[in-house]
Design a protein around this motif. Structure first.
Motif, mmCIF file in Angstrom:
data_model
loop_
_atom_site.group_PDB
_atom_site.id
_atom_site.type_symbol
_atom_site.label_atom_id
_atom_site.label_comp_id
_atom_site.label_asym_id
_atom_site.label_seq_id
_atom_site.Cartn_x
_atom_site.Cartn_y
_atom_site.Cartn_z
ATOM 1 N N TYR A 13 0.819 -1.234 0.000
ATOM 2 C CA TYR A 13 0.000 0.000 0.000
ATOM 3 C C TYR A 13 0.842 1.270 0.000
ATOM 4 N N ASN A 14 2.149 1.165 -0.215
ATOM 5 C CA ASN A 14 2.950 2.364 -0.470
ATOM 6 C C ASN A 14 2.972 2.600 -1.980
ATOM 7 N N GLN A 15 3.268 3.839 -2.363
ATOM 8 C CA GLN A 15 3.246 4.162 -3.785
ATOM 9 C C GLN A 15 4.649 3.989 -4.377
ATOM 10 N N SER A 23 11.534 2.851 -2.982
ATOM 11 C CA SER A 23 10.064 2.932 -2.881
ATOM 12 C C SER A 23 9.443 1.530 -2.847
ATOM 13 N N ILE A 31 1.686 -3.655 -8.926
ATOM 14 C CA ILE A 31 1.360 -2.219 -8.858
ATOM 15 C C ILE A 31 0.011 -2.006 -9.534
ATOM 16 N N ASP A 68 -3.229 2.982 -9.759
ATOM 17 C CA ASP A 68 -2.955 4.217 -9.002
ATOM 18 C C ASP A 68 -1.504 4.265 -8.529
ATOM 19 N N TYR A 73 -0.025 2.018 -6.519
ATOM 20 C CA TYR A 73 0.197 1.442 -5.186
ATOM 21 C C TYR A 73 0.658 -0.010 -5.283
ATOM 22 N N THR A 132 0.211 -3.431 -4.275
ATOM 23 C CA THR A 132 -0.911 -4.160 -3.661
ATOM 24 C C THR A 132 -0.470 -5.512 -3.128
ATOM 25 N N ASN A 147 -7.277 -4.793 -8.286
ATOM 26 C CA ASN A 147 -8.085 -4.336 -7.149
ATOM 27 C C ASN A 147 -9.172 -5.318 -6.745
#
Lengths: 255, 483
Positions: free
Chosen positions: A38-40, A144, A167, A170, A172, A174, A195
């Motif tokens: 959940y980090n970008q 990152s 990724i 958006d 993120y 996942t 998602n």
């Protein structure tokens, strides 16, 4: 009589506590798939066969499976890509579950030509779903993703984990997969970047020794763990207290 | 032996419980009006009210049951007034800490304070430990009190007699009164869930003070939380049932209930099954083994069936075609049994796995637990309060507003829970501060529910005035002189 039963119960509890402690010391897990989820991902410029573009342009078009490799790798990079390629070719994914594979180098010595050669080796140079790329901002990208390759001077190699990061559109992270994984794991990675809800349960780490269940990833075996004992413990303690209270009456009568 | 000091501490308990109940019920009504759009609260205020409402209600009705059985136990065994006062003091301290954490520190993780929510600090940083310490203070007071009551029971009865095991054979010498049987079963259940709360709090404090070197297992904490929370609220209701067994025949002018083999069997089974029914709270936790989910479903059936069936059977036998002296006390007990059965039936529907897929986290859940609490357990305790207040005052004058009170209680109480049931049946989710336009039905039902609950509170206020007035009589010089 009751006193001796109570003593036995206490002894059993103590023995079980010691065994539990020993068990806790034995299991030293260091899985980091949950790390950074959940980090970008850093929006770094990437050079592909279509030229230089921001990473956000790629992931906004379709979710990405990011494979971090380097072309001079004598270790896990090649098996990682071969396994990924093979697993994906056998997948029967839902047409809604679209994705691309971004194979990106984290070695500053790699040029785009090296990556293009690698694409050819894997027969993916004309596959629109596979993108081979390099970036001038490697450290921003790797940090990152919490990916920390270490330079090994003796072997002249970058020591690293076999990481696949999912990724979504958006940007993120996942889901992460570490190691050569089976079709089911790759499929859940694809579902996650689209998602869709994925069932997951973090494995207990060093600081979490009281779990309800344990799982051995090497054997795939699930078993009860010491945390479950805590659900029985209150009844055992209450039984001990009631035993003392009942015994107290006998003592009073005796006196 | 019921002495003046026991009467006085019981009076203080009753007054405190009724006053706190009315205030906490107003928290609930405020929440329903906010959901209904009649008033506007910030989400933080709403969830702080929800947290305070939940913990306080569970707490006060647990101690109400303990206080009632403690008083009636004095008919059979010696009871300790000092421990009773100790529990009262710790309950008041715990309540002040709890309300400080929720209304000054804005702690709003809900009454279940489900892990890891308390550690995602969205309130004053000191509110999390204060909230956990408030639960610990309650736990210490009630554990000591529970052990003290069990100690007194075991001074007179053997283990087998306390569980009425001799009733499974013919020709027994000692009869265990149903009151002692149910009280023992319930107090042991309460002791087990209070020990569970201790383990839960130790684990939460360990993580809080470990600076990240120790983390808890979310599934374990959820299991422990519901083991404690679900079980204590059920055991509290059974304490109310114990007072019913003791007082209902007495105030109805009928012979006392006897313990028979089936009464003994039912309550022994209840002890086992009620401790394993909490697994039904974890149906949505996919990592919980299916076997435990099935244990949750079947234990929910078996926990409610024996005790409820035997109690209803006993009440029906006592009332049917027999001359009964109806009073407010036995009327409240009677309505309480109806509320318990309706709420229990709603609970069993929700505890069935296939139904839970539809009803989970909808307003069906507050519907059933408000039914067996507000229209079950509260009425059992209110019946005891009313009976004991008359004992203290030495008067049995029938108040003129008797029918009005019962009418308001029935309309307000059942109207209030009906709004929850309808909303639950329409899948309106629970724990929403406001309902969006897509859930407009939930908004309307919440508003109606708020008005029905207001009627219910008016009925309680009518009781409160009379009960407080009579309870205060035990502090008069005449009472001291008589003692």
């Amino acid at each position: 009589m009751s006193k001796s039963i109570f003593s036995k119960i206490i002894c059993c509890c103590l023995i079980l506590s010691v065994v539990q402690f020993a068990q806790a010391q034995k299991g030293k897990f260091d899985f980091s798939e949950e790390k950074n989820v959940y980090n970008q991902i850093a929006d770094v410029p990437v050079l592909t066969k279509d030229g230089t573009q921001k990473l956000s342009v790629l992931y906004s078009r379709s979710p990405l499976i990011v494979a971090l490799i380097f072309t001079r790798c004598t270790g896990i990079c090649s098996p990682l890509l071969l396994n990924l390629s093979e697993q994906i070719s056998h997948l029967h994914t839902d047409p809604k579950e679209n994705f691309k594979v971004l194979v990106i180098s984290f070695d500053p010595r790699d040029q785009f030509e090296d990556m293009a050669r690698m694409a050819k080796q894997y027969a993916r140079e004309n596959d629109p779903n596979w993108i081979f790329a390099v970036t001038p901002q490697i450290s921003e990208l790797t940090s990152s993703l919490a990916f920390n390759p270490v330079w090994d001077e003796d072997r002249q190699q970058l020591d690293h984990e076999a990481l696949l990061s999912g990724i979504n559109t958006d940007g993120y992270v996942t889901k992460n997969l570490i190691g050569l994984r089976d079709q089911q794991a790759i499929y859940s990675l694809i579902k996650s970047i689209n998602n869709e809800f994925i069932l997951s349960y973090p494995l207990p780490g060093n600081n979490n020794f009281l779990s309800c269940f344990s799982y051995d990833p090497s054997t795939g075996k699930k078993s009860w763990s010491w945390g479950m004992f805590l659900l029985v413990l209150p009844a055992i303690i209450a039984a001990g207290i009631v035993t003392i209270l009942v015994n107290q009456k006998k003592t009073l009568h005796h006196n | 032996m019921i002495n003046l000091s026991l009467k006085r501490v019981t009076s203080v308990w009753i007054i405190a419980i009724l006053v706190v109940f009315v205030i906490t019920a107003i928290f609930g009504i405020t929440m329903r009006f906010n959901q209904g759009g009649d008033i506007e609260l910030s989400p933080v205020t709403f969830f702080s009210l929800m947290t305070a409402h939940g913990v306080t209600m569970v707490g006060i009705w647990s101690v109400a049951g303990m206080m009632a059985v403690n008083y009636l136990m004095a008919r059979y065994v010696k009871v300790s007034t000092a421990v009773n006062v100790f529990a009262l003091v710790l309950t008041v301290i715990g309540l002040v800490m709890l309300w400080t954490s929720t209304f000054v520190g804005y702690f709003h993780a809900g009454w279940t304070f489900l892990y890891p929510l308390p550690f995602f600090v969205a309130w004053e940083s000191w509110a999390t430990p204060l909230f956990l310490y408030s639960i610990a203070i309650f736990g210490i007071g009630w554990t000591v009190w529970t052990v003290a009551m069990l100690m007194q029971i075991y001074k007179k009865y053997s283990l087998a007699q306390s569980f009425a095991w001799q009733h499974f054979k013919r020709g027994y010498l000692v009869e265990t009164p149903p009151f002692i049987l149910i009280t023992t079963v319930s107090l042991i259940g309460i002791l087990i869930c209070l020990i569970t709360a201790v383990i839960l709090l130790v684990l939460l404090f360990a993580e809080y003070y470990s600076n990240g070197t120790f983390t808890n297992d979310a599934l374990l904490i959820k299991n422990l939380t519901y083991f404690f929370g679900h079980t204590i609220i059920n055991e509290a209701l059974y304490l109310g049932v114990a007072t019913l067994y003791e007082l209902f025949p007495e105030v109805s002018g009928r012979p006392k209930f006897k313990t028979t083999w089936y009464v003994a069997l039912a309550w022994n089974c209840t002890l086992v099954f009620v401790l394993t029914a909490f697994f039904h709270h974890l149906y949505m936790d996919f990592v919980q083994p299916v076997g435990l989910q099935l244990v949750g479903q079947f234990a929910s059936y078996f926990a409610s069936l024996p005790s409820a069936a035997v109690t209803v059977f006993s009440i029906v036998i006592l009332v049917y075609k027999n001359p009964i002296k109806w009073s407010l006390t036995n009327t409240l007990f009677f309505i309480g049994v109806i509320g318990w059965i309706i709420g229990g039936f709603g609970a069993v529907i929700d505890a069935t796995i296939s139904n839970n897929f539809v009803l989970h986290n909808t307003l069906w859940v507050p519907a059933h637990f408000h039914t067996y609490n507000a229209m079950g357990n509260v009425l059992f305790s209110l019946a005891f309060f009313y009976w004991v207040a008359n004992e203290f005052a030495g008067t049995k004058v029938v108040p003129r507003s008797e029918k009005l009170r019962i009418g308001l209680l029935l309309i307000g109480g059942f109207g209030f829970v009906l709004m929850f049931y309808i909303a639950g049946a329409y899948s309106i989710p629970r724990r929403y501060s406001v309902y969006p336009d897509e859930l407009a039905l939930g908004r309307n039902l919440a508003s109606y529910g708020g008005w029905f609950a207001t009627i219910y509170v008016i009925a309680i206020l009518l009781f409160l005035g009379e009960i407080v007035n009579k309870c205060l009589k035990v502090f008069s010089p005449r009472s001291s002189a008589a003692a």
